[in-house]
Design an enzyme around this catalytic site. Structure first.
Site, mmCIF file in Angstrom:
data_model
loop_
_atom_site.group_PDB
_atom_site.id
_atom_site.type_symbol
_atom_site.label_atom_id
_atom_site.label_comp_id
_atom_site.label_asym_id
_atom_site.label_seq_id
_atom_site.Cartn_x
_atom_site.Cartn_y
_atom_site.Cartn_z
ATOM 1 N N CYS A 165 -17.989 -17.533 -1.801
ATOM 2 C CA CYS A 165 -17.982 -17.006 -3.273
ATOM 3 C C CYS A 165 -18.531 -17.520 -4.069
ATOM 4 C CB CYS A 165 -16.989 -16.614 -3.935
ATOM 5 S SG CYS A 165 -15.648 -17.788 -4.719
ATOM 6 N N GLU B 76 -9.930 -11.630 -7.663
ATOM 7 C CA GLU B 76 -10.128 -12.447 -7.653
ATOM 8 C C GLU B 76 -11.331 -11.918 -6.677
ATOM 9 O OE1 GLU B 76 -11.530 -15.309 -9.394
ATOM 10 O OE2 GLU B 76 -10.123 -15.345 -10.768
#
Ligand code: NAD
Length: 469
Positions: A244, A210
């Protein structure tokens, strides 16, 4: 001697004992995780405030509530997820049983970053526990108060034979990675992601990455620009921009840029007041290194709003940079701070070309009152996730997969996707010992007539094919 080998071996022995496989055991551990979130809420909020000056509102929403939702959703659905999945069969296996068994991988390692230091280790951990694995979590050493809290308190809730917390930075993580794991789940930067992938490759360990990157946000001319500004400022300034999925930069025409700046000013003013530094609802940059890195990005374009900084507090004001050129520093790296650059383009086609000429992002946002424009951006681009007319709200839906594509990551999780990520989908066929005559069709000595019968018993026809002609 590797300092973590003993711990990994103990967890592997627990896994091999079969302890983690029953539904009751998994539920009991998920419930314990839920109790940890509930009972230690205040200490968690304190740790996040100490690490990131994270407002309690943001922490409760993004760190605690989203984790609790994952726990509850997993408990509610575990029985259905764990069930063998029966599949269609061919003629040759009509009397047999064919199904997919969701097996745990074994011992999994979860490595987290510092920006959501609780959420980003516990949400994957929910999936790993639900899928019946033993787990080692390695939180970020940079968010040190949350790291300490996890190391001290999590083991008091979870079964220590099966779950462990390892602390430390790159050196400790490298040593940990020398051990063989059955699955690795990493959240962090693309650069470190490559190091993790290399370590995993040595043991042929499957993994999820990720990662981060620059999330574009296209703003069309036909928009209610105050609504756009509110949603942009919220997404860019939540956790002081250290998210993010935050919108990293805006693409719009020069006319829209000029019309968008006053609503952006109003949104910042309404959210954080005339002095955002004094607002209890605005966070700080994690440390001096990141503060200096982000401050250096303020030289790009022209400062249209904000731009104030305070090194002593790692404070960077909500900032909008206008007329930014694609070659400037702020457009070369993920910003990870409360700075919103605007790059002007001529039209939606140019915006799409701009997006497609760069690495594929984790999230992509498009604002327009015309749904054809939103769909045009969706249809002509590629990204981990996409939201029309808002930012970051995809994170609240447990039913959507979360993950990147290309440089923004590999694999997906949240809700059932987490369970599937941490489960090996084992192909099972249980045959009867009888009806041996039928098997002679495939045994040597081979006969051409048998081949025809065998092929027709395995054959898959195209839909709509007429077998009589
Ligand atoms: P990072 O990659 O520096 O660190 C992540 C983890 O890796 C930490 O636990 C750290 O201790 C460990 N680590 C660091 N260097 C290592 C090395 N050389 N060898 C082994 N382990 C090492 O990331 P960060 O600075 O903590 O987090 C910010 C990054 O994470 C940003 O790029 C952001 O976009 C990304 N991120 C992605 C997501 C997502 O869900 N895709 C979520 C949050 C953050």
């Amino acid at each position: 001697m590797n300092p973590y080998t003993g711990r990994v071996s103990c967890l592997r022995a627990s896994w091999l004992s079969g302890k983690t496989r029953t539904k009751e055991y998994r539920v009991s551990q998920l419930e314990a995780l839920g109790r940890f979130l509930d009972e230690k809420k205040n200490v968690i909020l304190d740790a996040l405030a100490a690490d990131l000056h994270k407002p309690a509102f943001e922490a409760e929403l993004s760190e605690i509530a989203l984790c609790s939702n994952e726990v509850n959703y997993a408990i509610n659905n575990l029985y259905g997820w764990m069930k063998d999945e029966y599949v269609d069969k061919n003629l040759a296996t009509q009397l047999d049983s064919a199904f997919i068994r969701k097996d745990p991988f074994g011992v999994v390692l979860i490595i987290g970053p510092w920006n959501y230091p609780l959420h980003l280790v516990l949400v994957p951990m929910v999936g790993a526990i639900a899928a019946g694995n033993c787990v080692i979590v390695k939180p970020s050493e940079i968010s040190s108060c949350t790291e300490k809290l996890l190391a001290e308190l999590l083991p008091t809730y979870l079964d220590q034979d099966c779950y462990a917390v390892v602390t430390g930075g790159p050196q400790e993580t490298s040593q940990l990675l020398e051990n063989k794991f059955d699955y690795i789940f990493f959240t962090g930067s693309p650069g470190v992601g490559k190091i993790i992938m290399e370590a995993a490759a040595k043991h042929v360990t499957p993994l999820t990455l990720e990662l981060g990157g620059k999330n574009p946000c296209y703003v069309d001319n036909s928009c209610d620009l105050q609504n756009v500004a509110n949603r942009l400022v919220w997404g860019r300034c939540f956790n002081a921009g250290q998210t993010c999925t935050a919108p990293d930069y805006v693409l719009c025409t020069i006319e829209t840029q000029e019309k968008l700046i006053p609503p952006l000013r109003q949104a910042i003013m309404e959210f954080y007041g005339p002095k955002p530094k004094e607002s209890p609802d605005f966070g700080r940059i994690i440390n001096d290194k990141h503060f200096k890195r982000i401050r250096a990005l303020l030289d790009s374009g022209r400062i249209a709003l904000g731009g104030q900084t305070d090194e002593c507090e790692c404070y960077i004001a909500p900032t909008v940079l206008a007329d930014v050129k694609p070659c400037e520093p702020v457009m070369q790296e993920e910003i990870f701070g409360p700075i919103l650059p605007i790059v002007t383009i001529a039209n939606v086609e140019e915006a799409i070309n701009f997006i497609n000429s760069r690495e594929r992002p984790l999230a992509l946002y498009a604002f327009s009152c015309n749904c054809k424009v939103v769909n045009q951006v969706l249809d002509s681009t590629s990204s981990g996730g996409f939201v029309g007319n808002d930012t970051m709200m995809q994170m609240t839906l447990i039913t959507l997969p979360f993950g990147g594509i290309g440089y923004s990551g590999l694999g997906k999780y949240h809700g059932k996707f987490s369970f599937d990520t941490f489960s090996h989908h084992r192909a099972c066929l249980l045959r009867s010992m009888g009806l041996e005559k039928l098997n002679y069709l495939r045994y040597p000595p081979y006969a051409h007539r048998s081949l025809g019968l065998l092929l027709s018993s395995l054959d898959i026809k195209r839909k709509g094919t007429c077998t009589l002609l």
